[in-house]
Design an enzyme around this catalytic site. Structure first.
Site, PDB file in Angstrom:
ATOM      1  N   THR A 261       0.848  -1.191   0.000  1.00 30.15           N
ATOM      2  CA  THR A 261       0.000   0.000   0.000  1.00 30.15           C
ATOM      3  C   THR A 261       0.880   1.236   0.000  1.00 30.15           C
ATOM      4  O   THR A 261       1.982   1.223   0.547  1.00 30.15           O
ATOM      5  CB  THR A 261      -0.938   0.039   1.222  1.00 30.15           C
ATOM      6  OG1 THR A 261      -1.608   1.299   1.251  1.00 30.15           O
ATOM      7  CG2 THR A 261      -0.195  -0.145   2.535  1.00 30.15           C
TER       8      THR A 261
ATOM      9  N   ALA B 195      -0.276   6.303   3.556  1.00 31.28           N
ATOM     10  CA  ALA B 195       0.539   6.470   4.759  1.00 31.28           C
ATOM     11  C   ALA B 195      -0.228   6.096   6.032  1.00 31.28           C
ATOM     12  O   ALA B 195       0.346   5.515   6.970  1.00 31.28           O
ATOM     13  CB  ALA B 195       1.039   7.903   4.854  1.00 31.28           C
TER      14      ALA B 195
ATOM     15  N   LYS C  62      -2.599   3.860   6.353  1.00 31.23           N
ATOM     16  CA  LYS C  62      -2.659   2.394   6.464  1.00 31.23           C
ATOM     17  C   LYS C  62      -1.313   1.816   6.901  1.00 31.23           C
ATOM     18  O   LYS C  62      -1.266   0.896   7.720  1.00 31.23           O
ATOM     19  CB  LYS C  62      -2.994   1.784   5.101  1.00 31.23           C
ATOM     20  CG  LYS C  62      -4.415   1.935   4.629  1.00 31.23           C
ATOM     21  CD  LYS C  62      -4.546   1.125   3.351  1.00 31.23           C
ATOM     22  CE  LYS C  62      -5.848   1.301   2.640  1.00 31.23           C
ATOM     23  NZ  LYS C  62      -5.894   0.517   1.392  1.00 31.23           N
TER      24      LYS C  62
ATOM     25  N   ASP D  94      -7.557  -3.753   1.020  1.00 32.42           N
ATOM     26  CA  ASP D  94      -8.500  -2.890   0.310  1.00 32.42           C
ATOM     27  C   ASP D  94      -9.635  -2.631   1.282  1.00 32.42           C
ATOM     28  O   ASP D  94     -10.144  -3.558   1.926  1.00 32.42           O
ATOM     29  CB  ASP D  94      -9.020  -3.508  -0.986  1.00 32.42           C
ATOM     30  CG  ASP D  94      -9.626  -2.426  -1.884  1.00 32.42           C
ATOM     31  OD1 ASP D  94      -8.888  -1.498  -2.264  1.00 32.42           O
ATOM     32  OD2 ASP D  94     -10.831  -2.482  -2.180  1.00 32.42           O
ATOM     33  N   SER D  95      -9.999  -1.375   1.409  1.00 29.65           N
ATOM     34  CA  SER D  95     -10.932  -1.019   2.470  1.00 29.65           C
ATOM     35  C   SER D  95     -11.782   0.155   2.042  1.00 29.65           C
ATOM     36  O   SER D  95     -11.510   0.792   1.027  1.00 29.65           O
ATOM     37  CB  SER D  95     -10.157  -0.689   3.749  1.00 29.65           C
ATOM     38  OG  SER D  95      -9.109   0.221   3.472  1.00 29.65           O
TER      39      SER D  95
ATOM     40  N   GLY E  48      -8.722   9.507   6.318  1.00 34.91           N
ATOM     41  CA  GLY E  48      -9.943   9.212   5.568  1.00 34.91           C
ATOM     42  C   GLY E  48     -11.206   9.690   6.270  1.00 34.91           C
ATOM     43  O   GLY E  48     -11.322  10.843   6.692  1.00 34.91           O
TER      44      GLY E  48
ATOM     45  N   LYS F  74      -8.224   2.508  18.265  1.00 33.09           N
ATOM     46  CA  LYS F  74      -8.820   2.238  16.948  1.00 33.09           C
ATOM     47  C   LYS F  74      -8.396   0.852  16.448  1.00 33.09           C
ATOM     48  O   LYS F  74      -9.229   0.059  16.011  1.00 33.09           O
ATOM     49  CB  LYS F  74      -8.422   3.324  15.940  1.00 33.09           C
ATOM     50  CG  LYS F  74      -9.042   3.059  14.558  1.00 33.09           C
ATOM     51  CD  LYS F  74      -8.592   4.024  13.477  1.00 33.09           C
ATOM     52  CE  LYS F  74      -9.028   3.490  12.107  1.00 33.09           C
ATOM     53  NZ  LYS F  74      -8.464   4.233  10.976  1.00 33.09           N
TER      54      LYS F  74
HETATM   55  P1  ITT Z   1      -3.720   1.673  -1.397  1.00 34.36           P
HETATM   56  O1  ITT Z   1      -4.600   1.222  -2.531  1.00 34.36           O
HETATM   57  O2  ITT Z   1      -2.338   2.090  -1.829  1.00 34.36           O
HETATM   58  O3  ITT Z   1      -3.681   0.689  -0.268  1.00 34.36           O
HETATM   59  P2  ITT Z   1      -5.851   3.601  -0.983  1.00 34.36           P
HETATM   60  O4  ITT Z   1      -6.046   4.771  -0.061  1.00 34.36           O
HETATM   61  O5  ITT Z   1      -6.087   3.821  -2.453  1.00 34.36           O
HETATM   62  O6  ITT Z   1      -4.365   3.007  -0.745  1.00 34.36           O
HETATM   63  P3  ITT Z   1      -8.168   1.847  -0.850  1.00 34.36           P
HETATM   64  O7  ITT Z   1      -8.366   1.772  -2.318  1.00 34.36           O
HETATM   65  O8  ITT Z   1      -8.297   0.582  -0.030  1.00 34.36           O
HETATM   66  O9  ITT Z   1      -6.725   2.418  -0.465  1.00 34.36           O
HETATM   67  O10 ITT Z   1      -9.183   2.944  -0.281  1.00 34.36           O
HETATM   68  C1  ITT Z   1      -9.358   3.075   1.078  1.00 34.36           C
HETATM   69  C2  ITT Z   1     -10.138   4.348   1.378  1.00 34.36           C
HETATM   70  O11 ITT Z   1     -11.215   4.021   2.269  1.00 34.36           O
HETATM   71  C3  ITT Z   1      -9.265   5.344   2.107  1.00 34.36           C
HETATM   72  O12 ITT Z   1      -8.658   6.255   1.197  1.00 34.36           O
HETATM   73  C4  ITT Z   1     -10.264   6.027   3.038  1.00 34.36           C
HETATM   74  O13 ITT Z   1     -10.942   7.026   2.329  1.00 34.36           O
HETATM   75  C5  ITT Z   1     -11.244   4.903   3.359  1.00 34.36           C
HETATM   76  N1  ITT Z   1     -10.818   4.172   4.568  1.00 34.36           N
HETATM   77  C6  ITT Z   1     -10.351   2.885   4.626  1.00 34.36           C
HETATM   78  N2  ITT Z   1     -10.011   2.562   5.875  1.00 34.36           N
HETATM   79  C7  ITT Z   1     -10.242   3.643   6.624  1.00 34.36           C
HETATM   80  C8  ITT Z   1     -10.049   3.932   7.994  1.00 34.36           C
HETATM   81  O14 ITT Z   1      -9.518   3.050   8.829  1.00 34.36           O
HETATM   82  N3  ITT Z   1     -10.397   5.138   8.421  1.00 34.36           N
HETATM   83  C9  ITT Z   1     -10.903   6.059   7.598  1.00 34.36           C
HETATM   84  N4  ITT Z   1     -11.094   5.887   6.285  1.00 34.36           N
HETATM   85  C10 ITT Z   1     -10.775   4.683   5.790  1.00 34.36           C
END
Ligand code: ITT
Length: 200
Positions: free
Chosen positions: A8, A11, A13, A72-73, A156, A178
């Site tokens: 990933t 930052a 995450k 992925d989240s 996020g 958290k």
């Molecule tokens: P990578 O693909 O490089 O891992 P990304 O930010 O693009 O980074 P994702 O496609 O999984 O990752 O999107 C995750 C988004 O979901 C993230 O940008 C946040 O907006 C939201 N999100 C996920 N987990 C979260 C958390 O613990 N707290 C707050 N927002 C979260």
């Protein structure tokens, strides 16, 4: 020490994954994807969190020849039928613009009262080995969405998600608080025994 790639570039995450995996006692050298700047970003063409997590983990494992874990989240809002979901990072149109994504979501939900503001964070945690072996597990954190953001921790959508049973938003919890209840904490703690078995 064996190396495990954290596939990933987010930052927020990376910080959480270091803490979650260190707490689980994994004796591995954890390295973020930013240590491999020449490897191109993976297109998230999957339509589920699990598919996209596997795409990211496989891409890094193939490119580095090392085991990789990916996350992925996203945030799934009841009244939006589960959106933003897999589009959470790019909801406002600009990938990774946390503030714009949060502002747009709050505007969309402006007329919705608290009893109907249920939502959950979802996380798929994937492990991929260079030989193509793969595993994926999932975790969730249920809560409600505040009308206004509160707190400065996390990233996020943390300032608007208040977990069930809490009076604070995720952004008002300490990082350890958290991680103990989060979608990411649950998913990666479930993945740890698999990493121990397949990576060492
Ligand atoms: P990578 O693909 O490089 O891992 P990304 O930010 O693009 O980074 P994702 O496609 O999984 O990752 O999107 C995750 C988004 O979901 C993230 O940008 C946040 O907006 C939201 N999100 C996920 N987990 C979260 C958390 O613990 N707290 C707050 N927002 C979260």
């Amino acid at each position: 020490m064996k190396r495990l790639i954290l596939a990933t570039r987010n930052a927020g995450k990376i910080t959480e994954l270091h803490a979650i995996l260190a707490d689980a006692g994994l004796d591995l050298d954890l390295v973020g994807a930013d240590a491999y700047p020449d490897i191109p970003d993976v297109k998230e063409t999957g339509v589920t969190f699990a598919e996209n997590a596997l795409l990211k983990a496989h891409a890094l494992a193939r490119a580095t020849g090392l085991p990789a874990v990916a996350d992925d989240s996203g945030l799934c809002v009841d009244v939006l039928g589960g959106a933003p979901g897999i589009f959470s990072a790019r909801w406002s149109g600009t990938h990774g613009d946390d503030q714009a994504n949060l502002d747009l979501l709050l505007a969309q939900l402006g007329d919705i009262d608290t009893p109907h503001r249920g939502a959950y964070f979802a996380c798929a945690a994937a492990l991929a080995l260079p030989d193509g072996t793969e595993r994926v597990v999932e975790g969730r954190l249920n809560g409600i969405l505040r009308h206004t953001p509160s707190g400065t921790n996390g990233f996020g959508y943390d300032p608007i998600l208040q977990p069930d049973g809490e009076t604070r938003t995720c952004a008002e919890l300490t990082p350890a608080e958290k991680n103990a209840i989060s979608h990411r904490g649950k998913a990666f703690r479930a993945l740890v025994p698999v990493v121990r078995e397949l990576v060492g």
